[in-house]
Design an enzyme around this catalytic site. Sequence first.
Site, mmCIF file in Angstrom:
data_model
loop_
_atom_site.group_PDB
_atom_site.id
_atom_site.type_symbol
_atom_site.label_atom_id
_atom_site.label_comp_id
_atom_site.label_asym_id
_atom_site.label_seq_id
_atom_site.Cartn_x
_atom_site.Cartn_y
_atom_site.Cartn_z
ATOM 1 C CE LYS A 1 10.593 6.788 5.455
ATOM 2 N NZ LYS A 1 9.483 7.701 5.818
ATOM 3 C CB CYS B 1 19.203 41.305 17.151
ATOM 4 S SG CYS B 1 19.198 40.973 15.379
ATOM 5 C CD GLU C 1 -2.272 -1.282 2.897
ATOM 6 O OE1 GLU C 1 -2.113 -0.296 3.642
ATOM 7 O OE2 GLU C 1 -2.844 -2.323 3.249
ATOM 8 C CE1 TYR D 1 -3.418 2.243 8.503
ATOM 9 C CE2 TYR D 1 -3.116 4.079 6.989
ATOM 10 C CZ TYR D 1 -2.979 3.532 8.248
ATOM 11 O OH TYR D 1 -2.421 4.260 9.259
ATOM 12 C CB CYS E 1 21.622 44.244 15.358
ATOM 13 S SG CYS E 1 22.473 42.809 16.071
ATOM 14 C CG ASP F 1 4.391 12.865 4.486
ATOM 15 O OD1 ASP F 1 4.371 12.542 5.691
ATOM 16 O OD2 ASP F 1 5.138 13.744 4.035
ATOM 17 C CE LYS G 1 5.615 5.182 6.570
ATOM 18 N NZ LYS G 1 5.683 6.644 6.755
ATOM 19 C CB CYS H 1 22.960 37.770 16.641
ATOM 20 S SG CYS H 1 22.633 39.459 17.199
ATOM 21 C CB CYS I 1 24.107 40.291 13.856
ATOM 22 S SG CYS I 1 22.332 40.181 13.513
#
Length: 785
Positions: free
Chosen positions: A367, A491, A169, A278, A464, A173, A171, A486, A461
Site C-alpha cells: 500500500k 433545523c 501489478e 489480472y 437554526c 482502485d 493495484k 444540533c 447551530c
Amino acid sequence: MARTPKDASVKVPSGARNGAPADAGDEQLTGLKELERQLRHHDERYYRQAEPEISDATYDELRDRYAALAQALAIPEAERYGRKPGDDHTAGFETVRHRVPMLSLEKAATEPALLGSLQDEGRDLPLARVPAERAQRGATALGKLEQWERRVRRDLGLDPEAPLPVVIEPKIDGISVSLVYEGGRLARAATRGNGIEGDVITAQVAAAEAVPLTVRARGSFEIRGELYLPRAEFDRLNGLLVEAGERPLVNPRNGCAGLMKRKDAEALRGKGVRSFLYSIAWHEGVKLPGPHWERLAWVREHGFAVHSGIARVDGIAAAYDHCLAYAAKRPTLDHDIDGMVVKLDDTSAWAGLGETEHHPKWGIAYKFPPERVATRLKDVTVQVGKTGRLTPVAELEPVFVAGTTVSRASLHNFAEVKAKDVRIGDMVLIEKAGEIIPQVVRVDLAKRPKGAREIPWPRCCPVCETEVVVERHTDPSGKEAVGHYCPNPACPAQVRERLRHFSSRGAMDIQGLGSAVVDKLVERGIATRPDALYRLQAEQLATLEMEVASNGVRRTFGPRNAENLLRALHDSKARGLARVLAGLSIHDLGEKLSEDLAARFASWDDLLAFARDYLADEPKAALAVRKNLKREPLLAYATRLGLELPDGATKDQIAGAIKAADIHAFGGIDETTAEVVFREITSPTVESVVGGLAAAGVSLRSVREATAAIAGVAGKTFVLTGTLPTLARGDAEKLIKAAGGKCSGSVSAKTDYVVAGDEAGSKLAKAKELGVAVIDEAGLRTLLG
C-alpha cells in the site's frame, strides 16, 4: 431521524444491564464490542455505500487494535469480527456462488510513525533507510513483505538463497469482477460480494462494453480483474450531474460502483467504464501456461486489457524497489491506483500455499503512503448532517491532491481541531482518506503566521441557532471523542439532508429528486419529512421556482419534470421495508443492517414490537442480540423464561436449553448498535414519519419472492453443496424458496435434503454421516415438478 439531547456518554460494563458488577474483563469486552461497532460502521460505509469516512491507514489501525484486544481476551478466531472479506451485495440483484472464493489480500504498509518527513511528501522509506532492528523493520512495508517471502519459502520448502520470481501489478482502485466464459462467449459477470457469493452484473458489464463479449478461446474459464472509471470519464459524468442539479460523485471508484449496480443496464452505454484483468481462477478445456507472468501474456493475447505497469522480478527487495519507482508514475495515469500487488509467479504452488478465510497466501498487497500536499487554511465553515452532527470543514486555497483539485477538506470534529491545534491562516497538510475524502492531517507550525485565529467550538447551530448539545465518549484506548449536535429536528439543514438521503440510490432511489429540488421544497416549506414527499401535487412541483439561468431567465421545475417526479415517487412505494429503513436517517442504521432487519422481520410492525421488547429487556429479544454472555446473566434470562434446568447447570447447558426453546441470535447487530437503533425506531418522531409513509401507501413489508407451495418441498429444509450442472446456487435457492422450502448453510439432523453437485465437500460427508437424503440437480427438479 434527528438526535435528541442526552448526557455525556460513558463506557457501560456489559453486566450493568442486569445489575451485575463490572470487572476489568467486562470493561475490555465492552471495549472490544465498541471497536467491532466502529469496524462494522466503516465496512458499511466502504463496501455497501461506497462512501468511506476514514483513511485505509486509520481503518487498519482500528483493526489492529481490535485484533490485539481480542487476543488479550482469548476470543476464539471463529468468533472474531472481520475474519472474512467485506460484503458489497446490493438488494435486488441475483447472487451467485463463486466456484473459487474471491478473497481480499494481506496488506503491507509502513506505519506513519516511521516515515518521518517522508510522510509529508507521500513517499515510502527507500531501501537504505529501512530500519535493521527487527521490531521496527517489521512495522515497515518492506519488513511485512519480507515476512510474507519467508513464509512462502518455508511453506514450499525452498532454499533461502534460491531465486523467488514474483510478479508485481498495479493495484487498481476499482471494483472487483469475475467473468466466466463458456464456448468463447461471456456467460456471466459477478461482483466479489462477500467473497463467497457475488451479485450477477452480466447485463451491466455487457452494456458498458467494459470487457470482450466473445473470445477465440473455447472451453470454460473464469477470469478476474477490476472495473474502473477513467478520470476523464469521471469528470465528464460529474459535469453532467452538476448541470442537472444532482449531487456529484465522490470519486471514480464510487462512480464505477454506482454505475455497475444500476438496474437499468442500458443506462451504462457510453459511460466509459473500463477494465484491467489480472488472473485466471479456474479453467476447463483451455490450455494455459504455468507461470503467472506467461498467463498474463495469454490474457492480453485473447483481447483482455492487462495493465502496462506489470513487472517480473526475483525476490522481495527488487519488488519493493519497483513499487517505490512506480509510485512516482501515479499522477501520469488516467486511473487511480492505491498500491501494488505482489504474487508468486509459480501458479502450481498456489494451491499448496492455501488461504485463510480473508486472503490467499500466494500474494500480498503493498500500500502506498497517502499523498500529502501543503496549502493555506483560509476559513472554517460548519456543516449540519442529517442526524444533526456538526462537522467543521476547512476552506482552503485550491491545491491538486491525488488526481483532483481540492478546495475543502474534512476536519472531522472540533476535538480533533483542538488536538491538532489547527488555526485559520495556518499552512496545513492535506491528504485524501482512502484516496477519496480530503482531510487536514497536520499543521506546519514553523509556517504559522502572526495573528492565526483559533477555531472556537460552536455554541449554536449555524443554520437554526439552536443551542448545541455536546456528547463525550471515551473509546477503548482511553482517547476521548467529542461530538457536537444540533438537537432541533426542524433545523432546515437537517431536513434537507434527511430528504436527500431518503431519495438517494441506497434508500428509496427517487429519480428526479435532486439536491436543488429538495432545497426548494424545504425553502418553501412544502416538504419537511419523507412522508410529505408522497403528498406532493403536480401543480406545486410544476410552478416550483428553480435557479436563475445563465441568460437571466428565472426557470420553473415545469409540468414534464413534475410528472416524471410523481411517477418516480409512486414507483418507489414498492421498494419494501429494507429500503425504507435505510432511508430514515437513523443513527448506525445503514443499508446492510437495514437488509438484515428486513430479512429477520416480515414487517415494520414486527420490527417495532421487537425493538420495544429489546428496550424492555424482554428475554427472547435480549438473547437474540446479546452474545457472549457469562453464565450468571444467561441463567437470569433462562429463569425468567421458565426453562427447566438441572441443578448447577453449566453455561453450555443453559445455552442449549435456550436454543432448544427456539431462541436464536441473529448476526449483523451488537448491543451498542441495537441500543441506538431500537431506541430511535421507537421514538415518536420516527413512528410518526413511518405512519405517514404507511398512509401514503408505501410498503412497509419485506420484499420477498411470491411462493406457490409444492408438496414435497414446502416446509422442507435444503442444503446445497458443490456445483450443479445447469443451476447457479442462487437460482436453485430461489426455486426452493418459491416452492415453500427453506435453505440452510449447514447440515444437521433437521435437514431434509442435501442437493449435491460436482466437487461437493464436507457437507456431503456430513449428510451421509447423519443419514440425510442426498439428491442431485435432477432429483431437485423432480421434486419441484
